[in-house]
Design a protein around this motif. Structure first.
Motif, PDB file in Angstrom:
ATOM      1  N   VAL A 110       1.094  -1.082   0.184  1.00  0.00           N
ATOM      2  CA  VAL A 110       0.170   0.058   0.176  1.00  0.00           C
ATOM      3  C   VAL A 110       0.620   0.852   0.298  1.00  0.00           C
ATOM      4  O   VAL A 110       0.728   2.303  -0.311  1.00  0.00           O
ATOM      5  N   GLU A 111       2.542   1.481   0.886  1.00  0.00           N
ATOM      6  CA  GLU A 111       3.255   2.258   0.793  1.00  0.00           C
ATOM      7  C   GLU A 111       3.009   2.823  -0.792  1.00  0.00           C
ATOM      8  O   GLU A 111       3.139   4.100  -0.626  1.00  0.00           O
ATOM      9  N   VAL A 127      -8.417  -8.543  -4.101  1.00  0.00           N
ATOM     10  CA  VAL A 127      -7.507  -7.593  -3.566  1.00  0.00           C
ATOM     11  C   VAL A 127      -8.946  -7.693  -2.249  1.00  0.00           C
ATOM     12  O   VAL A 127      -9.479  -7.305  -2.552  1.00  0.00           O
ATOM     13  N   GLN A 128      -8.779  -7.902  -0.698  1.00  0.00           N
ATOM     14  CA  GLN A 128      -8.872  -7.424  -0.123  1.00  0.00           C
ATOM     15  C   GLN A 128     -10.160  -6.504   0.033  1.00  0.00           C
ATOM     16  O   GLN A 128      -8.850  -5.008  -0.064  1.00  0.00           O
ATOM     17  N   ASN A 129     -11.281  -6.061   0.832  1.00  0.00           N
ATOM     18  CA  ASN A 129     -11.884  -4.882   0.853  1.00  0.00           C
ATOM     19  C   ASN A 129     -10.962  -3.675   1.736  1.00  0.00           C
ATOM     20  O   ASN A 129     -10.964  -3.114   1.672  1.00  0.00           O
ATOM     21  N   ALA A 130     -10.292  -3.984   2.491  1.00  0.00           N
ATOM     22  CA  ALA A 130      -9.510  -3.283   3.597  1.00  0.00           C
ATOM     23  C   ALA A 130      -8.548  -2.370   2.809  1.00  0.00           C
ATOM     24  O   ALA A 130      -8.327  -2.201   2.924  1.00  0.00           O
ATOM     25  N   LEU A 135      -6.210   2.347   0.648  1.00  0.00           N
ATOM     26  CA  LEU A 135      -5.923   2.615  -0.264  1.00  0.00           C
ATOM     27  C   LEU A 135      -6.584   4.345  -0.614  1.00  0.00           C
ATOM     28  O   LEU A 135      -6.761   5.347  -0.702  1.00  0.00           O
ATOM     29  N   ARG A 136      -8.036   3.857  -0.887  1.00  0.00           N
ATOM     30  CA  ARG A 136      -9.322   4.966  -0.773  1.00  0.00           C
ATOM     31  C   ARG A 136      -8.813   5.705  -0.049  1.00  0.00           C
ATOM     32  O   ARG A 136      -8.985   7.349  -0.215  1.00  0.00           O
ATOM     33  N   ASP A 137      -8.850   5.628   1.408  1.00  0.00           N
ATOM     34  CA  ASP A 137      -8.558   6.637   2.892  1.00  0.00           C
ATOM     35  C   ASP A 137      -6.865   7.719   2.503  1.00  0.00           C
ATOM     36  O   ASP A 137      -7.206   8.516   2.348  1.00  0.00           O
ATOM     37  N   ALA A 138      -5.992   7.200   1.930  1.00  0.00           N
ATOM     38  CA  ALA A 138      -4.801   8.062   1.090  1.00  0.00           C
ATOM     39  C   ALA A 138      -5.489   8.605  -0.252  1.00  0.00           C
ATOM     40  O   ALA A 138      -4.024   9.154  -0.511  1.00  0.00           O
TER      41      ALA A 138
END
Length: 355
Positions: A110-111, A127-130, A135-138
Motif C-alpha cells: 500500500v505504501e 484484493v481485500q476490501n480492507a 488506498l481510498r483513505d489515502a
C-alpha cells in the motif's frame, strides 16, 4: 513460476472461487457507453462504489498481471507506472522498468502504491476490501474489477480500460480483434466431436462460470469440472477424476502443476492415450486478450483436423493466418515474449499491432 508464486496464484484463484463467483450475480457494471470516450467517466466497480475519472488517466497502477496486460494491449503501456514485476509479467516488454507494487507474499504494498500517486489504481476482485479502503483513505482513485467469468467479460474489460486512458479506439479495436479470433476458432471446431476435458493445476480445476472453462468449451471440448457440478475454481477429489475419466487433461507448463505418473491420472483415458496438454502458465491464467494463444493451442490439440496444414482461418481483415513472432521493442503495443506452443497460429490482423 517459482513454487512461492505458484502457491500465491493458487491461493488467489481459491479466493476468487469463494468470493468472486459468489458475487457474480451482482457483478460491477462498466457503466456508460465507452464508444463516445467522453469524460468525466463514472463506473461502478466490484465494491459497489462509483469510480469517477474527470479526464483520461495519465498514470495507472495495475495490481495484477491481467490488468497490466490489458493496458499494454490498448496501447497504454506508457501509462503504467506500477504493476507486479514478476516472472509472470516478463513477457510484457518494459515491465521490468515499472515499480513493483506487490510484497513478497503477493499482497499489495500500500505504501508504494500511495507514493506513486497514480491517477488510477486498478485492482483484481480478490484484493481485500480492507486494502481497497486503505488506498481510498489515502486519496487514491481505485477501481476493483469484477470476476471475469467468460470471454465477454474480457472484451468488456478491454474496452473499459481503453476508456480509462482515453484510448477508446484502441480498446474497441483490441476487443473486436480478440472476439474475431475467438469466434474464428469456435467456428473452426463447430460440428466436431467434443472430447471430455479436465483443466487441472495444483489440485484445482476450472469449473462452470470461469473464463478458462469458457476456453475449454470454445476450443471444442466438454468441461468435465462443470459436468461434475463444480463452479468457479475449486479443488477436485481423486474419486471425481476417476468417475469423469477425461479424454484430455489440460494443465500449465510449470513444473509441479500436475503429476500424471500417480493415480488417479494413470488410469484415465487422457494419460493412457498420451493426451495431456500443457499450456503457457502465464497467458492461460490471465483474463486478458492474450488468452487467445492458449485457446488456439487447445483447439488445435483437440481437433487437429480442423487446423490441418493448408487450412485457412478467416480473420477480421480476411487475410490468412500468420505465425506469432517475438519482438524486443517496447513501444505502445506489446511484443510476444512467450513463444506460442506447438506452432499455434494467430490472425495477421491480431498480430500486426504487437510487432
Amino acid at each position: 513460476m517459482t513454487a512461492t508464486y505458484r502457491a500465491l496464484a493458487l491461493s488467489a484463484l481459491l479466493v476468487v472461487s469463494l468470493v468472486g463467483f459468489a458475487a457474480a450475480p451482482a457483478a460491477a457494471s462498466h457503466g456508460g457507453d465507452t464508444a463516445d470516450c467522453e469524460f468525466p467517466l463514472t463506473v461502478t466497480d466490484d465494491t459497489g462504489t462509483g469510480v469517477t475519472l474527470d479526464e483520461p488517466a495519465e498514470t495507472v497502477v495495475a495490481l495484477d498481471a491481467a490488468s497490466a496486460q490489458t493496458f499494454w494491449e490498448v496501447n497504454a503501456s506508457d501509462r503504467v507506472v506500477g504493476m507486479p514485476v514478476r516472472s509472470y509479467t516478463e513477457y510484457l516488454n518494459g515491465s521490468r522498468n515499472r515499480t513493483a507494487v506487490l510484497n513478497d507474499d503477493g499482497s499489495v504494498n500500500v505504501e508504494t502504491v500511495v507514493e506513486l500517486d497514480a491517477d488510477l489504481v486498478v485492482a483484481p476482485n480478490y484484493v481485500q476490501n480492507a486494502t481497497i479502503q486503505q488506498l481510498r483513505d489515502a486519496n487514491q482513485t481505485v477501481y476493483r474489477a469484477p470476476f471475469e467469468s467468460s470471454f465477454e467479460a474480457i472484451y468488456a474489460k478491454t474496452e473499459l480500460y481503453g476508456h480509462f486512458v482515453g484510448n477508446c479506439e484502441a480498446g474497441a479495436r483490441t476487443a473486436d480483434e480478440t472476439r474475431n479470433e475467438v469466434e474464428s476458432i469456435r467456428e473452426a471446431v463447430s460440428g466436431e466431436d467434443s472430447p471430455r476435458v479436465l483443466y487441472y493445476f495444483y489440485g484445482t480445476v476450472a469449473g462452470e462460470g470461469t473464463f478458462i472453462g469458457d476456453m475449454v468449451e470454445t476450443a471444442g471440448g466438454t468441461n468435465l469440472a462443470a459436468e461434475a457440478g463444480i463452479t468457479s475454481f475449486q479443488q477436485i477429489s481423486d474419486e471425481t477424476i476417476v468417475e469423469q475419466n477425461p479424454d484430455w487433461i489440460v494443465s500449465t507448463d510449470d513444473t509441479g502443476a500436475i503429476n500424471t505418473s500417480r493415480e488417479p491420472f494413470q488410469t484415465t483415458t487422457a494419460v493412457q492415450n498420451d493426451q495431456v496438454l500443457r499450456v503457457d502458465a502465464d497467458l492461460v491464467s490471465q483474463a486478458a486478450p492474450r488468452v487467445v494463444e492458449p485457446l488456439r493451442v487447445m483447439a488445435e490439440a483437440f481437433h487437429p483436423e480442423a487446423f490441418a496444414e493448408g487450412t485457412e482461418t478467416e480473420t477480421a481483415t480476411g487475410s490468412e493466418t500468420a505465425t506469432a513472432t517475438e519482438t524486443d521493442s517496447e513501444g505502445d503495443g506489446a511484443g510476444f515474449g512467450v513463444a506460442v506452443a506447438i506452432g499455434a497460429l494467430l490472425g495477421a490482423s491480431f498480430l500486426a499491432r504487437r510487432r
